[in-house]
Every structure is written in structure tokens, then in C-alpha cells.
Design a protein around this motif. Structure first.
Motif, PDB file in Angstrom:
ATOM      1  N   PHE A 453       0.817  -1.215   0.000  1.00  0.00           N
ATOM      2  CA  PHE A 453       0.000   0.000   0.000  1.00  0.00           C
ATOM      3  C   PHE A 453       0.851   1.264   0.000  1.00  0.00           C
ATOM      4  O   PHE A 453       0.408   2.302  -0.502  1.00  0.00           O
ATOM      5  N   VAL A 454       2.063   1.202   0.543  1.00  0.00           N
ATOM      6  CA  VAL A 454       2.972   2.343   0.410  1.00  0.00           C
ATOM      7  C   VAL A 454       3.238   2.609  -1.071  1.00  0.00           C
ATOM      8  O   VAL A 454       3.159   3.741  -1.554  1.00  0.00           O
ATOM      9  N   THR A 455       3.544   1.525  -1.810  1.00  0.00           N
ATOM     10  CA  THR A 455       3.789   1.656  -3.244  1.00  0.00           C
ATOM     11  C   THR A 455       2.550   2.184  -3.961  1.00  0.00           C
ATOM     12  O   THR A 455       2.636   3.093  -4.794  1.00  0.00           O
ATOM     13  N   SER A 456       1.388   1.624  -3.637  1.00  0.00           N
ATOM     14  CA  SER A 456       0.152   2.031  -4.306  1.00  0.00           C
ATOM     15  C   SER A 456      -0.177   3.494  -4.028  1.00  0.00           C
ATOM     16  O   SER A 456      -0.561   4.239  -4.939  1.00  0.00           O
ATOM     17  N   ILE A 457      -0.019   3.920  -2.782  1.00  0.00           N
ATOM     18  CA  ILE A 457      -0.337   5.307  -2.422  1.00  0.00           C
ATOM     19  C   ILE A 457       0.631   6.271  -3.097  1.00  0.00           C
ATOM     20  O   ILE A 457       0.239   7.341  -3.585  1.00  0.00           O
ATOM     21  N   MET A 458       1.913   5.902  -3.153  1.00  0.00           N
ATOM     22  CA  MET A 458       2.886   6.755  -3.851  1.00  0.00           C
ATOM     23  C   MET A 458       2.517   6.900  -5.325  1.00  0.00           C
ATOM     24  O   MET A 458       2.626   7.992  -5.900  1.00  0.00           O
ATOM     25  N   LEU A 459       2.072   5.812  -5.925  1.00  0.00           N
ATOM     26  CA  LEU A 459       1.672   5.876  -7.334  1.00  0.00           C
ATOM     27  C   LEU A 459       0.418   6.731  -7.509  1.00  0.00           C
ATOM     28  O   LEU A 459       0.300   7.467  -8.504  1.00  0.00           O
ATOM     29  N   ILE A 460      -0.523   6.654  -6.580  1.00  0.00           N
ATOM     30  CA  ILE A 460      -1.721   7.497  -6.657  1.00  0.00           C
ATOM     31  C   ILE A 460      -1.336   8.972  -6.558  1.00  0.00           C
ATOM     32  O   ILE A 460      -1.797   9.811  -7.348  1.00  0.00           O
ATOM     33  N   ILE A 461      -0.465   9.295  -5.602  1.00  0.00           N
ATOM     34  CA  ILE A 461      -0.033  10.684  -5.428  1.00  0.00           C
ATOM     35  C   ILE A 461       0.705  11.167  -6.673  1.00  0.00           C
ATOM     36  O   ILE A 461       0.472  12.281  -7.172  1.00  0.00           O
ATOM     37  N   GLY A 462       1.599  10.321  -7.204  1.00  0.00           N
ATOM     38  CA  GLY A 462       2.331  10.679  -8.414  1.00  0.00           C
ATOM     39  C   GLY A 462       1.403  10.934  -9.583  1.00  0.00           C
ATOM     40  O   GLY A 462       1.582  11.896 -10.344  1.00  0.00           O
ATOM     41  N   THR A 463       0.395  10.088  -9.739  1.00  0.00           N
ATOM     42  CA  THR A 463      -0.571  10.258 -10.829  1.00  0.00           C
ATOM     43  C   THR A 463      -1.327  11.575 -10.698  1.00  0.00           C
ATOM     44  O   THR A 463      -1.506  12.313 -11.678  1.00  0.00           O
ATOM     45  N   LEU A 464      -1.776  11.904  -9.488  1.00  0.00           N
ATOM     46  CA  LEU A 464      -2.510  13.152  -9.265  1.00  0.00           C
ATOM     47  C   LEU A 464      -1.648  14.368  -9.580  1.00  0.00           C
ATOM     48  O   LEU A 464      -2.098  15.319 -10.237  1.00  0.00           O
ATOM     49  N   ILE A 465      -0.388  14.345  -9.139  1.00  0.00           N
ATOM     50  CA  ILE A 465       0.478  15.506  -9.344  1.00  0.00           C
ATOM     51  C   ILE A 465       0.850  15.664 -10.815  1.00  0.00           C
ATOM     52  O   ILE A 465       0.846  16.780 -11.357  1.00  0.00           O
ATOM     53  N   ILE A 466       1.142  14.562 -11.510  1.00  0.00           N
ATOM     54  CA  ILE A 466       1.474  14.635 -12.939  1.00  0.00           C
ATOM     55  C   ILE A 466       0.295  15.184 -13.732  1.00  0.00           C
ATOM     56  O   ILE A 466       0.448  16.056 -14.594  1.00  0.00           O
ATOM     57  N   ASN A 467      -0.903  14.687 -13.425  1.00  0.00           N
ATOM     58  CA  ASN A 467      -2.090  15.175 -14.146  1.00  0.00           C
ATOM     59  C   ASN A 467      -2.378  16.637 -13.833  1.00  0.00           C
ATOM     60  O   ASN A 467      -2.783  17.402 -14.718  1.00  0.00           O
ATOM     61  N   ASN A 468      -2.171  17.046 -12.580  1.00  0.00           N
ATOM     62  CA  ASN A 468      -2.374  18.449 -12.214  1.00  0.00           C
ATOM     63  C   ASN A 468      -1.378  19.353 -12.936  1.00  0.00           C
ATOM     64  O   ASN A 468      -1.734  20.447 -13.396  1.00  0.00           O
ATOM     65  N   GLN A 469      -0.122  18.902 -13.035  1.00  0.00           N
ATOM     66  CA  GLN A 469       0.884  19.690 -13.736  1.00  0.00           C
ATOM     67  C   GLN A 469       0.542  19.812 -15.218  1.00  0.00           C
ATOM     68  O   GLN A 469       0.697  20.882 -15.815  1.00  0.00           O
ATOM     69  N   MET A 470       0.069  18.716 -15.816  1.00  0.00           N
ATOM     70  CA  MET A 470      -0.323  18.773 -17.218  1.00  0.00           C
ATOM     71  C   MET A 470      -1.483  19.735 -17.433  1.00  0.00           C
ATOM     72  O   MET A 470      -1.478  20.533 -18.372  1.00  0.00           O
TER      73      MET A 470
END
Length: 814
Positions: A453-470
Motif C-alpha cells: 500500500f505504500v507503493t500504491s499510495i505513492m503511485l496514486i499521489i504521483g498520478t494526481l500531481i502529474i495530471n495536475n501539472q499537465m
């Protein structure tokens, strides 16, 4: 014995179908992802490895240390290559290329064959020295490589282009024209085989000779203009570091610095101290050029993406292995009696270990076979996401051995802990029923769930930030209006008729205004860029220059692209003095120290009067700061920008097309829209975000499979406890809470660990952008809530099912 192990493993697989499906399903999905990412990585690291003697071929890179900021570029002066060849015996061959569309012929052209009036648009033109063609030893389909670019006005094309224009024929000796210019007939002297997709030169399909080419008087002897990427082939045994030092010292001492001092350039001493020339191996160009200023046609990768996707693949596979370990150890009670009985009747621990490893290997082999099928089916989707053209290597003899060895390796790695754990049970304890509740030491299992779940949560956060930056990039106010602007390309073939075309288009009711210029604030094929130095008049020998772009535009440019004039006035084509007038942006005014820019006189070799200042706008990627810009009233006719009324775009395109056909009946109208070009500038970031999101979803899915399996097993082990609690009056809600609270604790621990790690990683990623979002707290809140909801939905299904079960069934045997 091994055959017996496989039979038992197969029977256990069929007996526990749910757990087997979870194990194999998770493994298969992770393996499919790993195969796809592996194909991507293999493709990326395979660039430019097909050249003979490629280990001795280098591209020269100039590095300038500007107060700690390292700037790198690959453009050199026209006579640079001659000096390198003449002065350094370590160099066996040296050659230049010139893909810069500022120079006639490079970039894109309208191509026509002698005897055929049809003009066809083609991209991928670059100038090249004969020596570079020899150096790379590009394989020839027709013609002699050693003579293909030897003569003036000679041209080499790829085999696919030759087949397009001369199907089934040898085109050597045929004549072609560029942009309808009959005064410069090019003769085809060679046809090269199509460059592989793993070549950084792949975009170039037409090579024009540099022999006899002079773009302006004295250009080939000019040490003040840098335009030519230069490659060298060194002699065997050359010490690279030593040669770099000698090359830097001698080129600066003998040529560059004397030229600067003769021109009165006050930065000569700074350049001498802070410039260094280095050699970049040709095989490193694709992945190690992210920080090098290069031409947009050059295909670039980024080693950071290779490491990123490799890490994601490893995490996804690790999550699947964790599922296997967790489910195997959690079901220890189910296998405990089997282990005890086997030991009682004489089985050795080594035999039990072999049995359990055979099971894990069987699971792994089945998973690899299914994962291989998944990867093959999903490859077209992955190609669409990544922008690659990867093929599945079915014909490669290495595929089967690699898959088999990988399956055995993963099976052994995933099964080694469960096999040692399960085979270590003591027969007396087992047969007394002391292991009836399964593994009594859940710390490892809980730790592995937390890791998932650490890995999964990091990936969720990364996805949100990348999409927000785009979203931030695509919707940011960039200082110009990119909506409903249609760009007509290839208009330079019209000659003096282009201004007549502009006037005719402006008469259409669908057109608001039009402007002629091929300097546009987005990166499209054929859009020009340059580099200039500017000074206040009379200060060229006293002050350091301000760098910036010099664009040729017409009087409608600002209005067509919606730019804001902050002070002064726009160009007026009827004012004779405006031929010596310029409009600059805020950045250039600041860099030149102009407090009252309007009326000031500046120079870049020619002297201009500033008549206006426009608001800064981004004409490069938002990864970079706004540069200085100077716009002059002049003719740059390759493109025509048309501001269209947005009510009925299809009707507007048809109307514009009808006018175009009157002016150029033999040339098809090519157009694009400015907002599309702007979006394409960030396609690599968008693709990264899409791939990241896809693999994040897959990682979460695999983690949920494991959590579902653990929840199912937990409820199975506590069936009688749940029955007793229900008989004593426990509510369904209370039982559901009992079964879910332990899992939720693990998710909360994962959130605490993942949040700072994700913040650090994404903050590093955002450093690549000069204009970027701030990482807000709600990103972590959303990711945490998403993880909690996912865990609740995954576990609650089994918990509710157990809570609603009839207690008499579970207590019947008591």
C-alpha cells in the motif's frame, strides 16, 4: 519424485481455486506489465548501436558554466570541423550536419520531380557532410556511399522515399526541386536503407550535401555564428579525457577567443574560463541529451524515464510476489497437518522444501504463459500510450529461454520463504492442533501488506500531481491566444502571391485576421528559432550582450495571435521608418536595462529603434523561463496564421481551402491548429502521465487481489468465532468492523510512510519545470482516502459475507 511434486502441486491448485486464481492472476498481470516495460527499455537502450566502429564515434558538446548554471549545446561554427580535422591527429574523421530550418532546404520542403508539376510536402531534410555519411557507414540501396554527397546540389534519400517517388526503379541521376525553385536542381546521388527506429537520425529521410553551400557571404569562415552539430571519429587508443582538455584549450586559444577579442566582445575572458568541449558517445545521444539544447527533429529519450519505468516494473512484480508469500503463509494452517503427517511418515525437510518450490514454480510458469498472452494483446495499447512502435519478439530465439529462466527465477524467489516457513513446522505441535489458526507471527505478512500500500499510495499521489501539472500547463495563460488559430504551411512556394492570399482570406466572413510569419510561439514542423545577442546602441564593446530571439513578423502578427502591447505602438507597413523598427518583450527590455524602452535604440549588428513592448509570453516549453524576444517587420513567408471565427470550423476550413486551390492547384493545402501544436509540445509529459496512471492502476489492482485473498482467508479462519459472536448477539456492523479494522490500521501506517516519500519524489520531478504547481495537502488526503476506500471495498465484501452467514452452519461440528 519431481513428477510427484508437480502432481501434488496441480491438485492443490485445483483444490483452492480462489487462492490459485488470485496468485496466478496477480502474477500474470504483473508479468505482462514487466514484459511491456522490458520491451520499452530494450528499445530505448538500443539506440545508435548499429554503426560500425560506433564505439569511436562521438558528438561534440559545448558546456558553458553561467554562474553555476550549466548550459549545453551541440551547434558549432562552420569552420570548426576543418580546424578539428587539421589540428588534432587524434581525429580520424569529422563531419557536420545542419537540420536548422532557418537555413533554406533544412526541415521541411515542397518536393517535386522533374517532369511532374505536382508538389508534395516532405519533412526530414537535413544538410550533411560527405565525411559524416562515410563515418556512420550508412548502408546503401543504390549509389556509392563515398560519392553520394560529394558534389554540389547532390541529394540522398531513404529507400522508402525512393520507392514512393520511383517505385521499382533506380533513382540515381534523377532531378528533384525544392519549393518550386528551378534555379537549384538537386540530383539524386544515393539511396540509403531506411534508418532503424533506434537511430537518433531516424527523422531525417533526405540528406542534402554541404559541399559548395554558403548561406551568406563569408559564412563558411565565420567563427561568430554557431549552427552546425559536429561529429568526430577518433583513432583507436585515444584518451578521451585528455583529448577533451586539449580540444577545449586549443580551439578557444587559437580560434574562438581571438575572434571575439577582434570583434570587441567583452565576454571573451568569461568564455575562455567557463567553456568546455566534451565528447558524447553516439550511443548516448538518445538517452543522455535531456539537458542539451538540440534541434527539435532529433529524437530524444531520457534515462530518467528508463529508470522510472524499470522501477515501476520491479515494484509491480514485487507486489505480486508479496501476494504469493502472504497467501502461502496465511494458509499455513491448511498445510500444517499435511506437513506434520509427511514428517511422521519419514519425509525430510529438503523434500518438503522441494515440494513447495515446485508449487511456486508451477504457479510462476502458468502466470508467465498467461502474462505473455496479456502482453501481446496489450502491446498495441501500450504503443499508443508510449508513442513507440514496438514489436513482439516472437521470432527471437532468445524469447523462450528468457521466459523459462525468468519463470523459474521468479517462482523460486516467491516460493523460497513460504517453503522454508511451512517445512519448518514441528509434527508434535501440528498434530496437537497448536497451529489451527495459521501463522501466529503476522509481522512479516503485515509488513508486506504495508509495503504494497505504500507503493500504491505513492503511485496514486504521483498520478494526481502529474495530471495536475499537465492541466496547469495546458490551461495556463501563456501570453497569446492559441485558440481558433489555423496555421497554413508551405506557403513559401507562392512567392510574392502570399500577401495577396492573405488579403483574399481576410475577405472571407469566416476569417477575422491573418498574418504571414514562420516564427510562431509553438513548436511545429517548419517553425523557426534562432539565437541573437543584443546591446544598447554604442555599448557592444562595453557591456555584455542580452541573449534572445529575433523574429520576422508582419503588421498583423500581434492581433492574430492575441498578444498584449503594453507600451508604444504596433508596426505600420505604410511607414518607411518601420523597416528599422522593432517590438521587444518585457524580458529583453529588462535584460538590456531599458527603463523606458520605447524610443531606445538597440543593435544585434543592425541598429533598430524600439517602438513597442509586448507582454512576455511563453514560446518554448514551460520547463524553461521566458527568453528575450525582438520582432522586426519583415518577410518570413513559410507559414500563414489565420484567426478563424469559431462558430463553424468545418465551413471555415472549406472556405479557406477553396481560396488556397485558386493560388496553388498543384499543392495540397496543409494546415494545423495552434492549440494542437501547443499540446504536442508536451506530448512526452502527457505520455509519461498516461503510462504512470495505467501502471499505478495495475499496481493497485494487484495489491487489492492480495488484500482480497487475505480477507477471504481471515474470514475463513474465524468462521466459528464469528458464529459464536452472532449467537451471543453481535451485530452485522460489529462483525464487519472486527474484520476490517486490522487491515485499515495497516493502510493508515502505509499512508504515513508513503506521503513524505511521494512528496520528495514528485518535488524532484517538478524541478524540471520553470513554471509548476505547488504540491497541496489535499493531494495526500485524496490519495489516503482513496487507499482507505479501496481497502474497505476489498475487505468488506468478505466481511459482510461472513457476518451474514448462518451461524448454525459454522458451529455444527462443535
Amino acid at each position: 519424485m519431481f513428477q510427484n511434486y508437480l502432481k501434488i502441486a496441480w491438485r492443490n491448485l485445483l483444490k483452492h481455486r480462489l487462492y490459485s486464481a488470485i496468485k496466478i492472476g496477480g502474477f500474470a498481470c504483473s508479468i505482462a506489465a514487466c514484459i511491456l516495460i522490458t520491451l520499452y527499455i530494450i528499445h530505448e537502450i538500443s539506440y545508435d548501436k548499429s554503426y560500425p566502429d560506433g564505439d569511436r564515434i562521438y558528438r561534440i558538446v559545448a558546456q558553458f558554466n553561467d554562474n553555476g548554471k550549466i548550459m549545453k549545446g551541440v551547434s558549432f561554427q562552420a569552420p570548426f570541423s576543418k580546424a578539428v580535422k587539421a589540428d588534432f591527429p587524434q581525429v580520424e574523421m569529422v563531419g557536420r550536419t545542419l537540420p536548422n530550418s532557418l537555413f533554406y532546404g533544412a526541415g521541411s520542403n515542397q518536393l517535386s520531380i522533374e517532369g511532374d508539376p505536382t508538389s508534395i510536402y516532405e519533412e526530414g531534410f537535413t544538410y550533411m557532410d560527405q565525411e559524416l555519411l562515410n563515418m556512420l557507414q550508412l548502408p546503401m540501396a543504390f549509389g556509392k556511399r563515398s560519392e553520394a554527397l560529394k558534389d554540389p546540389y547532390s541529394l540522398v534519400m531513404t529507400k522508402s522515399k525512393a520507392e514512393k517517388y520511383f517505385a521499382g526503379k533506380n533513382p540515381i541521376g534523377k532531378t528533384v526541386y525544392l519549393n518550386g525553385d528551378r534555379s537549384k536542381p538537386y540530383t539524386i546521388k544515393g539511396v540509403i536503407e531506411d534508418l532503424p527506429s533506434t537511430s537518433h537520425l531516424k527523422p531525417f529521410t533526405f540528406l542534402l550535401t554541404l559541399n559548395g553551400v554558403v548561406f551568406y557571404p563569408g559564412e563558411q569562415d565565420n567563427w561568430g555564428a554557431t549552427n552546425y552539430p559536429t561529429y568526430v571519429k577518433l583513432r583507436e587508443g585515444t584518451d578521451i579525457a585528455q583529448f577533451e582538455n586539449i580540444l577545449t584549450k586549443e580551439i578557444l586559444r587559437k580560434y574562438v577567443i581571438p575572434n571575439m577579442r577582434e570583434a570587441g566582445n567583452v565576454r571573451a575572458d568569461i568564455i575562455e574560463k567557463n567553456v568546455r568541449l566534451s565528447l558524447q558517445p553516439v550511443k548516448d545521444i538518445h538517452l543522455y541529451s535531456a539537458d542539451i539544447h538540440d534541434y527539435p527533429q532529433m529524437q530524444k529519450g531520457d534515462i530518467k524515464f528508463v529508470w522510472l519505468f524499470g522501477g515501476i516494473a520491479a515494484f509491480i512484480l514485487l507486489i505480486a510476489c508479496i501476494n504469493f508469500i502472504n497467501l502461502s503463509t496465511a494458509k499455513s494452517a491448511n498445510r500444517a497437518k499435511e506437513v506434520g503427517l509427511r514428517k511422521v511418515v519419514g519425509s525430510y525437510r529438503s523434500g518438503l522444501i522441494a515440494q513447495f518450490l515446485a508449487e511456486s514454480t508451477l504457479y510462476s510458469i502458468l502466470s508467465f504463459l498467461i502474462g505473455l498472452l496479456f502482453a501481446w494483446l496489450l502491446l498495441p495499447l501500450f504503443n499508443a500510450l508510449s508513442g513507440k512502435e514496438l514489436d513482439f519478439p516472437w521470432s527471437s530465439w532468445q524469447l523462450l529461454p528468457i521466459i523459462l529462466c525468468s519463470a523459474l527465477f521468479v517462482g523460486l524467489i516467491a516460493g523460497i520463504y513460504p517453503s522454508f516457513y511451512l517445512s519448518g513446522f514441528r509434527p508434535i505441535a501440528v498434530l496437537k492442533g497448536e497451529l489451527s489458526q495459521g501463522s501466529r507471527n503476522p509481522f512479516l505478512r503485515n509488513g508486506l501488506v504495508v509495503f504494497q500500500f505504500v507503493t500504491s499510495i505513492m503511485l496514486i499521489i504521483g498520478t494526481l500531481i502529474i495530471n495536475n501539472q499537465m492541466n496547469f500547463i495546458l490551461n495556463k495563460k501563456v501570453g497569446f491566444d492559441k485558440d481558433q488559430v489555423m496555421i497554413l504551411q508551405g506557403t513559401n512556394t507562392l512567392g510574392n502571391q502570399i500577401n495577396v492570399l492573405k488579403e483574399e482570406l481576410q475577405k472571407l466572413p469566416q476569417v477575422k485576421i491573418a498574418s504571414v510569419s514562420d516564427f510562431l510561439p509553438v513548436r511545429l514542423e517548419g517553425v523557426k528559432r534562432n539565437g541573437n545577442s543584443f546591446w544598447k546602441e554604442g555599448k557592444t564593446t562595453e557591456e555584455a550582450p542580452a541573449g534572445g530571439q529575433f523574429w520576422e513578423v508582419d503588421e498583423n502578427y500581434l492581433a492574430t495571435l492575441g498578444m498584449t502591447l503594453l507600451s508604444g505602438r504596433n508596426f505600420d507597413k505604410d511607414m518607411v521608418t518601420d523597416s528599422q523598427a522593432v517590438i521587444i518583450n518585457q524580458k529583453l527590455a529588462k535584460d538590456l536595462g531599458l527603463k523606458n524602452p520605447v524610443g531606445a535604440r538597440i543593435t544585434n549588428g543592425r541598429v533598430f529603434t524600439v517602438i513597442g513592448v509586448v507582454e512576455d509570453f511563453n514560446f518554448e516549453s514551460l520547463k524553461d523561463e521566458v527568453e528575450g524576444l525582438c520582432m522586426a517587420l519583415s518577410n518570413s513567408p513559410t507559414m500563414l496564421a489565420v484567426k478563424v471565427n469559431g462558430k463553424d470550423m468545418s465551413t471555415a476550413v472549406q472556405a479557406i481551402g477553396a481560396v488556397w486551390k485558386k493560388f496553388s492547384p498543384d499543392q495540397a493545402m496543409r494546415y494545423t491548429f495552434l492549440d494542437e501544436g501547443y499540446a504536442n509540445m508536451y506530448m512526452d509529459v502527457k505520455r509519461t502521465g498516461n503510462i504512470f496512471t495505467s501502471f499505478a492502476a495495475l499496481a493497485i489492482f494487484i495489491a487489492c487481489l492480495g488484500l482480497f485473498g487475505l480477507a477471504a482467508f481471515t474470514t475463513e479462519q474465524r468462521t466459528k468465532e464469528i458464529g459464536i459472536r452472532k449467537v451471543l448477539g453481535a451485530s452485522v456492523n460489529g462483525i464487519v468492523q472486527l474484520l476490517t479494522k486490522d487491515f485499515l490500521r495497516l493502510v493508515f501506517v502505509a499512508i504515513v510512510i508513503a506521503s513524505p516519500l511521494a512528496w520528495w519524489a514528485m518535488n524532484k520531478w517538478l524541478q524540471d519545470f520553470a513554471y509548476r504547481i505547488e504540491i497541496k495537502w489535499w493531494v495526500f488526503a485524496i490519495a489516503g482516502c482513496a487507499a482507505i476506500i479501496i481497502a474497505i471495498l476489498t475487505v468488506s465484501f468478505q466481511a459482510i459475507k461472513a457476518a451474514l452467514a448462518n451461524p448454525t452452519k459454522s458451529l455444527r461440528s462443535e
